[in-house]
Design a protein around this motif. Structure first.
Motif, PDB file in Angstrom:
ATOM      1  N   MET A  67       0.835  -1.196   0.000  1.00 24.71           N
ATOM      2  CA  MET A  67       0.000   0.000   0.000  1.00 24.71           C
ATOM      3  C   MET A  67       0.871   1.247   0.000  1.00 24.71           C
ATOM      4  O   MET A  67       1.733   1.408   0.868  1.00 24.71           O
ATOM      5  N   GLY A  68       0.669   2.113  -0.974  1.00 24.47           N
ATOM      6  CA  GLY A  68       1.449   3.338  -1.064  1.00 24.47           C
ATOM      7  C   GLY A  68       0.943   4.201  -2.203  1.00 24.47           C
ATOM      8  O   GLY A  68       0.157   3.754  -3.039  1.00 24.47           O
ATOM      9  N   THR A  69       1.401   5.452  -2.245  1.00 22.82           N
ATOM     10  CA  THR A  69       0.927   6.373  -3.281  1.00 22.82           C
ATOM     11  C   THR A  69       2.040   7.131  -3.998  1.00 22.82           C
ATOM     12  O   THR A  69       2.134   7.061  -5.216  1.00 22.82           O
ATOM     13  N   VAL A  80      -2.398  -1.505  -3.321  1.00 17.96           N
ATOM     14  CA  VAL A  80      -3.476  -0.573  -2.967  1.00 17.96           C
ATOM     15  C   VAL A  80      -2.912   0.839  -3.027  1.00 17.96           C
ATOM     16  O   VAL A  80      -1.895   1.142  -2.395  1.00 17.96           O
ATOM     17  N   THR A  81      -3.574   1.706  -3.788  1.00 17.89           N
ATOM     18  CA  THR A  81      -3.100   3.078  -3.928  1.00 17.89           C
ATOM     19  C   THR A  81      -4.280   4.032  -4.051  1.00 17.89           C
ATOM     20  O   THR A  81      -5.438   3.603  -4.079  1.00 17.89           O
ATOM     21  N   GLY A 139       2.580  -5.212 -14.284  1.00 14.29           N
ATOM     22  CA  GLY A 139       1.524  -6.222 -14.314  1.00 14.29           C
ATOM     23  C   GLY A 139       0.998  -6.630 -12.955  1.00 14.29           C
ATOM     24  O   GLY A 139       0.530  -7.768 -12.783  1.00 14.29           O
ATOM     25  N   LEU A 140       1.037  -5.726 -11.977  1.00 15.90           N
ATOM     26  CA  LEU A 140       0.549  -6.038 -10.635  1.00 15.90           C
ATOM     27  C   LEU A 140      -0.926  -5.669 -10.502  1.00 15.90           C
ATOM     28  O   LEU A 140      -1.395  -4.702 -11.103  1.00 15.90           O
ATOM     29  N   HIS A 141      -1.634  -6.438  -9.707  1.00 13.43           N
ATOM     30  CA  HIS A 141      -3.065  -6.208  -9.473  1.00 13.43           C
ATOM     31  C   HIS A 141      -3.256  -4.959  -8.619  1.00 13.43           C
ATOM     32  O   HIS A 141      -2.680  -4.847  -7.537  1.00 13.43           O
ATOM     33  N   VAL A 142      -4.065  -4.005  -9.092  1.00 10.63           N
ATOM     34  CA  VAL A 142      -4.218  -2.708  -8.426  1.00 10.63           C
ATOM     35  C   VAL A 142      -5.630  -2.538  -7.862  1.00 10.63           C
ATOM     36  O   VAL A 142      -6.624  -2.820  -8.529  1.00 10.63           O
TER      37      VAL A 142
END
Length: 326
Positions: free
Chosen positions: A11-13, A35-36, A61-64
């Motif tokens: 989790m980060g932005t 998670v962003t 290609g990571l699930h967001v």
């Protein structure tokens, strides 16, 4: 168990978090979800702007997941479905307990200070503003109160006398990323001891320019890192040249410290100190209109090296003086 065996949700932005995510990916960690923040309209065309973390995640290609609200039942179900062993938070929002307490190995955070010092939203800025000679990075387990969880690993590094918060940030994101990988490996192998912050030795940090709100108790001197507001950024030239210099570099490049010049806002991004036994009255402007521009402080002069006058671009002092009529 190896770090690569763990199912990890990250989790980060902002850009700071990208370094940590990249280090995990390069270490072969299994990132099952990212998670962003939701995309936000920005610019003249109000086009949707993706976070730095989302851009990286999509490229790899990571699930967001981009929840508006972290307590949304739909998001909670999506998070549960990822079956994470461990969650990692780097420069993200405050998490509700239903989120941080979800994975069996808990949720760990990367914080830009040597906890318990500088808990809060702006640890890098405040460490530089307060004239610290050293800072560091801490990985710790999340719990109810912000930045108070049990410490896993810490790494310190020096702050240069003229180094800006932006420069410390850029070094710290790489140091923090490597410390995070070591932390994940240690957790997976079961060899990390969690230490309550109350038992961690608090570094002897510089106390010369502490805000009045800081606890100055004799037993434990904890300095905090609250959010930066506009009033924090206004330069007070009645203070010492050291205090003013530290404020300028502690707020550079963002949000930037400021004063006024001919009725316009003047932001100062870089400076140097000149001590003097008999300076002029605080805030007096002195310049040769060619090579230097300086303001008097209580014990010397603050030379402006890089600045931006309201309505103009950011520039060096000599370029500024070529086009300015004082």
């Amino acid at each position: 168990m190896k770090a690569t065996d763990l199912r990890i949700v990250f989790m980060g932005t902002p850009e700071f978090a990208v370094a940590s995510l990249d280090a995990l990916v390069k270490a072969g960690c299994n990132i099952v979800g990212v998670v962003t923040a939701p995309d936000k309209p920005a610019g003249r065309g109000m086009k949707l702007n993706e976070s730095a973390v989302k851009k990286y995640a999509v490229e790899h290609g990571l699930h967001v997941l981009q929840p508006e609200k972290l307590k949304n039942p739909v998001f909670i179900d999506e998070l549960k479905a990822l079956q994470a062993d461990l969650q990692i938070v780097v420069a993200f929002r405050m998490l509700p307990e239903v989120v941080w307490n979800m994975p069996p190995m808990g949720t760990i955070n990367v914080h830009g200070s040597l906890l318990p010092q500088y808990r809060g939203a702006a640890p890098i800025n405040w460490a530089v503003i307060n004239g610290e000679k050293e800072t560091g990075v801490t990985t710790f387990k999340l719990k109810h109160e912000i930045d108070t969880g049990d410490i896993l690993l810490q790494q310190s590094f020096p702050i240069g006398e003229d180094e800006t918060a932006g420069e410390v940030h850029d070094r710290m994101k790489e140091i923090g990323a490597q410390l995070l990988v070591k932390t994940v490996e240690g957790i997976a192998e079961g060899r990390l001891e969690e230490r309550p912050q109350s038992t961690v030795h608090s570094p002897q940090l510089n106390t010369d320019s502490l805000p009045s709100s800081v606890d100055r108790g004799p037993s434990t001197l904890l300095k905090h890192a609250p959010k930066i507001f506009t009033e924090t950024c206004k330069i007070d030239f009645s203070k010492t040249v050291e205090e003013v210099h530290n404020l300028i570099r502690g707020l550079s490049p963002f949000p930037g410290s400021f004063t006024e010049l001919q009725g316009k806002m003047l932001k100062i991004y870089r400076s140097k100190k000149e001590t003097s036994p008999n300076p002029s009255q605080g805030g007096e402007l002195v310049t040769d209109n060619k090579t230097f521009l300086k303001f008097s402080c209580s014990n010397g002069y603050l030379h402006v090296l890089e600045l931006q006058l309201e309505g103009k671009k950011r520039m060096g002092v000599e370029e500024f003086l070529r086009g300015w009529r004082g």
